[in-house]
Motif scaffolding. Structure first.
Motif, PDB file in Angstrom:
ATOM      1  N   ASP A  30      58.200  38.026  41.808  1.00  0.00           N
ATOM      2  CA  ASP A  30      59.024  38.013  40.596  1.00  0.00           C
ATOM      3  C   ASP A  30      59.337  36.598  40.121  1.00  0.00           C
ATOM      4  O   ASP A  30      59.423  36.348  38.912  1.00  0.00           O
ATOM      5  N   GLU A  31      59.499  35.663  41.053  1.00  0.00           N
ATOM      6  CA  GLU A  31      59.911  34.304  40.697  1.00  0.00           C
ATOM      7  C   GLU A  31      58.743  33.335  40.570  1.00  0.00           C
ATOM      8  O   GLU A  31      58.928  32.205  40.129  1.00  0.00           O
ATOM      9  N   ALA A  32      57.553  33.756  40.927  1.00  0.00           N
ATOM     10  CA  ALA A  32      56.399  32.858  40.924  1.00  0.00           C
ATOM     11  C   ALA A  32      55.932  32.535  39.507  1.00  0.00           C
ATOM     12  O   ALA A  32      56.080  33.339  38.584  1.00  0.00           O
ATOM     13  N   ASP A  33      55.370  31.325  39.354  1.00  0.00           N
ATOM     14  CA  ASP A  33      54.701  30.959  38.099  1.00  0.00           C
ATOM     15  C   ASP A  33      53.274  31.461  38.072  1.00  0.00           C
ATOM     16  O   ASP A  33      52.711  31.679  36.997  1.00  0.00           O
ATOM     17  N   VAL A  34      52.670  31.623  39.240  1.00  0.00           N
ATOM     18  CA  VAL A  34      51.274  32.036  39.351  1.00  0.00           C
ATOM     19  C   VAL A  34      51.101  32.849  40.628  1.00  0.00           C
ATOM     20  O   VAL A  34      51.803  32.624  41.625  1.00  0.00           O
ATOM     21  N   ILE A  35      50.181  33.809  40.590  1.00  0.00           N
ATOM     22  CA  ILE A  35      49.818  34.580  41.773  1.00  0.00           C
ATOM     23  C   ILE A  35      48.466  34.076  42.259  1.00  0.00           C
ATOM     24  O   ILE A  35      47.508  34.003  41.477  1.00  0.00           O
ATOM     25  N   HIS A  51      49.812  44.166  39.772  1.00  0.00           N
ATOM     26  CA  HIS A  51      50.844  43.261  39.258  1.00  0.00           C
ATOM     27  C   HIS A  51      50.718  43.007  37.761  1.00  0.00           C
ATOM     28  O   HIS A  51      51.227  42.021  37.244  1.00  0.00           O
ATOM     29  N   LEU A  54      53.891  42.287  35.694  1.00  0.00           N
ATOM     30  CA  LEU A  54      54.596  41.015  35.878  1.00  0.00           C
ATOM     31  C   LEU A  54      54.193  39.968  34.842  1.00  0.00           C
ATOM     32  O   LEU A  54      54.904  38.986  34.642  1.00  0.00           O
ATOM     33  N   ASP A  55      53.028  40.164  34.207  1.00  0.00           N
ATOM     34  CA  ASP A  55      52.540  39.226  33.193  1.00  0.00           C
ATOM     35  C   ASP A  55      52.455  37.800  33.740  1.00  0.00           C
ATOM     36  O   ASP A  55      52.922  36.842  33.119  1.00  0.00           O
ATOM     37  N   LYS A  56      51.856  37.662  34.935  1.00  0.00           N
ATOM     38  CA  LYS A  56      51.679  36.349  35.568  1.00  0.00           C
ATOM     39  C   LYS A  56      50.197  35.989  35.559  1.00  0.00           C
ATOM     40  O   LYS A  56      49.338  36.847  35.751  1.00  0.00           O
TER      41      LYS A  56
END
Length: 253
Positions: A30-35, A51, A54-56
């Motif tokens: 949830d807090e990441a900028d990138v997966i 995911h 999450l729109d990451k």
């Protein structure tokens, strides 16, 4: 960039995940900028589906076999690679499939392709509509598929379909082992086209529909169109983006 690491079930991918997390630290999804996804192309597809909400952006590193959607696995300078990475924007396909005798559709998204496949020794018989107009009254075949540009080098290419540039706003409609019409090789369609398959002789010639990894059996009707409202972002090392990979694939020996 804060990264969350995910890995496929293989020992190689899990160990790589542990080493990268220990070296660079990690944060929650949830807090990441990138997966950062570790594994092969299957792991990337699984990560995209799991995911999507999450729109990451997702950056893959190959710990599997093919790795067409992945970057080379290297543990050095991961933050720098993420900062310099180029994004490829994808829109998946939305499949709505009605089983024989059912009023409610089965719905799924496909990053690569939606495939219709015969379930028995009997060849499938399909009627094909594009944007409401009947284009092929009867296709006798092992199946057929509709592919995105990102998926055009996968199953579509194995079925002798065309490779599509990533920014071409096109879809590939490709038969699988077509018997009649014998010379029909498929079609290239606008990205916003709606493709509908009606299964003929559904009881005698059962057909399944598969959207990436989601399958529904004994279908009677399948509707496919690009889900333009869904945006996926894949990150690639500078100079090795998805458009370049697709171009190279067309000149591969």
């Amino acid at each position: 960039m804060k990264a969350a690491f995910v890995a496929s079930a293989t020992e190689q991918a899990r160990q790589a995940r542990d080493r990268l997390a220990a070296r660079y630290g990690e944060t929650s999804l949830d807090e990441a900028d990138v997966i950062v996804a570790l594994g092969g192309d299957g792991a990337m597809l699984d990560t995209l589906h799991r995911h999507m909400a999450l729109d990451k952006p997702i950056y893959g590193m190959n710990c599997g076999s093919v790795g067409f959607l992945m970057n080379e696995y290297q543990e050095e300078d991961l933050p720098g690679r993420l900062e310099r990475a180029q994004a490829s924007v994808l829109h998946p396909l939305r499949m709505r499939a009605w089983r024989r005798g059912s009023a409610e559709p089965f719905t799924a998204l496909a990053v690569n392709e939606v495939s219709l496949l015969r379930e028995s020794r009997q060849a499938a018989k399909l009627r094909i509509f594009v944007d409401g107009a009947e284009r092929l009254p009867e296709l006798i075949c092992d199946g057929a598929l509709v592919s995105t540009p990102a998926g055009s080098t996968a199953y579509n290419f194995s079925a002798h379909g065309p490779i599509l540039p990533i920014g071409a706003a096109l879809l590939a409609l490709t038969p699988i082992s077509a018997f009649r019409p014998r010379r029909w090789r498929g079609a290239v369609l606008p990205e916003r086209a709606e493709v509908v398959f009606e299964v003929l002789e559904v009881e005698k010639r059962p057909v399944s529909a598969v959207a990436d990894m989601a399958e529904v059996r004994d279908v009677a009707r399948v509707e496919i169109r690009s889900a333009q409202e869904v945006t996926l972002r894949l990150l690639f090392d500078d100079g090795h983006g998805l458009d370049e990979r697709i171009l190279r694939e067309q000149f591969a020996p």
